[in-house]
Design an enzyme around this catalytic site. Sequence first.
Site, PDB file in Angstrom:
ATOM      1  N   HIS A 112       4.071   1.347   2.328  1.00 22.51           N
ATOM      2  CA  HIS A 112       5.263   0.664   1.803  1.00 22.51           C
ATOM      3  C   HIS A 112       5.905   1.504   0.699  1.00 22.51           C
ATOM      4  CE1 HIS A 112       2.800  -2.992   3.073  1.00 22.51           C
ATOM      5  NE2 HIS A 112       3.916  -3.177   3.746  1.00 22.51           N
ATOM      6  N   HIS A 155       0.878  -1.174   0.000  1.00 19.96           N
ATOM      7  CA  HIS A 155       0.000   0.000   0.000  1.00 19.96           C
ATOM      8  C   HIS A 155       0.913   1.220   0.000  1.00 19.96           C
ATOM      9  CE1 HIS A 155       1.129   0.185   4.206  1.00 19.96           C
ATOM     10  NE2 HIS A 155       0.607  -1.007   4.439  1.00 19.96           N
ATOM     11  N   LYS A 215       4.925   3.645  11.726  1.00 18.30           N
ATOM     12  CA  LYS A 215       3.698   2.997  12.206  1.00 18.30           C
ATOM     13  C   LYS A 215       4.071   1.915  13.219  1.00 18.30           C
ATOM     14  CE  LYS A 215       0.899   0.027   9.952  1.00 18.30           C
ATOM     15  NZ  LYS A 215       0.385  -1.000  10.879  1.00 18.30           N
TER      16      LYS A 215
HETATM   17  P1  AMP Z   1       4.979  -4.857   6.772  1.00 23.42           P
HETATM   18  O1  AMP Z   1       4.915  -5.298   5.350  1.00 23.42           O
HETATM   19  O2  AMP Z   1       3.657  -4.647   7.408  1.00 23.42           O
HETATM   20  O3  AMP Z   1       5.924  -5.698   7.588  1.00 23.42           O
HETATM   21  O4  AMP Z   1       5.638  -3.407   6.740  1.00 23.42           O
HETATM   22  C1  AMP Z   1       6.852  -3.182   6.093  1.00 23.42           C
HETATM   23  C2  AMP Z   1       7.318  -1.783   6.456  1.00 23.42           C
HETATM   24  O5  AMP Z   1       6.346  -0.829   6.036  1.00 23.42           O
HETATM   25  C3  AMP Z   1       7.532  -1.589   7.957  1.00 23.42           C
HETATM   26  O6  AMP Z   1       8.718  -0.851   8.170  1.00 23.42           O
HETATM   27  C4  AMP Z   1       6.303  -0.813   8.361  1.00 23.42           C
HETATM   28  O7  AMP Z   1       6.507   0.010   9.488  1.00 23.42           O
HETATM   29  C5  AMP Z   1       6.074   0.030   7.122  1.00 23.42           C
HETATM   30  N1  AMP Z   1       4.684   0.513   7.076  1.00 23.42           N
HETATM   31  C6  AMP Z   1       3.562  -0.258   7.174  1.00 23.42           C
HETATM   32  N2  AMP Z   1       2.474   0.525   7.146  1.00 23.42           N
HETATM   33  C7  AMP Z   1       2.911   1.801   7.033  1.00 23.42           C
HETATM   34  C8  AMP Z   1       2.258   3.077   6.969  1.00 23.42           C
HETATM   35  N3  AMP Z   1       0.948   3.188   7.004  1.00 23.42           N
HETATM   36  N4  AMP Z   1       3.028   4.178   6.865  1.00 23.42           N
HETATM   37  C9  AMP Z   1       4.382   4.075   6.824  1.00 23.42           C
HETATM   38  N5  AMP Z   1       5.052   2.909   6.893  1.00 23.42           N
HETATM   39  C10 AMP Z   1       4.329   1.790   6.992  1.00 23.42           C
END
Ligand code: AMP
Length: 295
Positions: A52, A49, A164
């Site tokens: 990322h 999204h 986040k």
């Molecule tokens: P994930 O795929 O959920 O493990 O997230 C991968 C990276 O994206 C991590 O460093 C999260 O903190 C970051 N991330 C997830 N959601 C958001 C968001 N809404 N805003 C900024 N960074 C995000």
Amino acid sequence: MSVFLYRQTILLYLDMQILTSISEATTCCNAWRQAGQSIALVPTMGYYHQGHESLMRFAREKADKVVVSLFVNPTQFAPGEDLAAYPRDIERDSAIVKELGVDALFIPEVDAMYTAAHETIVAVPGLSRPLCGISRPTHFQGVCTVVLKLFMILCPHMAVFGEKDRQQLAIIQRMVTDLNIPVKICGRPIVREDDGLALSSRNVYLSPEERVQAPEIYKGLCMAQNLVQKGERNAARIQSSVLEMWAQTLSLGRLDYLTIVDAASLVAQDNITDNTLMACAVRMGKARLIDNVLL
Ligand code: AMP
């Protein structure tokens, strides 16, 4: 994904490398390093999204080469959590990273990352205990273990994480400092929907009714910020105001935690200072939503 689909993907993305084996990922990053190019890593679990994407864009600006890892890391899920149900769409994710000019997408196999003999665990116990650690006591050791493995495999100069997951960011920074890992850790702001809900791959779990209520989480945190701006400094009073508001507005949510802590040490604070964080986790149906603001 089938071998056939992998082949097709590789053909489609000839100018972006799709690395599926650990040795080819190491070889690729080593070659970049030897050519004097800087490397930024964005670790992810996929189902992209705009949150990322903002990390990837930042990495693209800051480094010569950007590698994104896409790995739904089993060791950070406890039994009974959503490992099997975690949303996945490698085709769509590959198209997104290519569009953003990412140089390599690293998609390792679970069996390669964790062989049958694997037993090493990396833990930052103090920072992992409060907040999400209360209901997910083994989560952050899974995160630290996989992130350190990614650092060893890819040897990036910098790695980009979202605020986040502020606790995760604090823990990774601690790990890198404690273990003298030569990687610069960069934190990036939370990207939100127009109505304030923090973007998350897990938002797809929300029913239409839950989705309508979910922005109340951020509204509560904003109310806390307003109270501080008006001069309130007492953490307990701020916390109860938010809880009172949520009691009215968040009937479909079950509070996991709402806490006011020092943003660096994550130690609970009685009073607001200049580095105070309000963080929460709320369960709504199948989703567990986390959010935070600096007060
Ligand atoms: P994930 O795929 O959920 O493990 O997230 C991968 C990276 O994206 C991590 O460093 C999260 O903190 C970051 N991330 C997830 N959601 C958001 C968001 N809404 N805003 C900024 N960074 C995000």
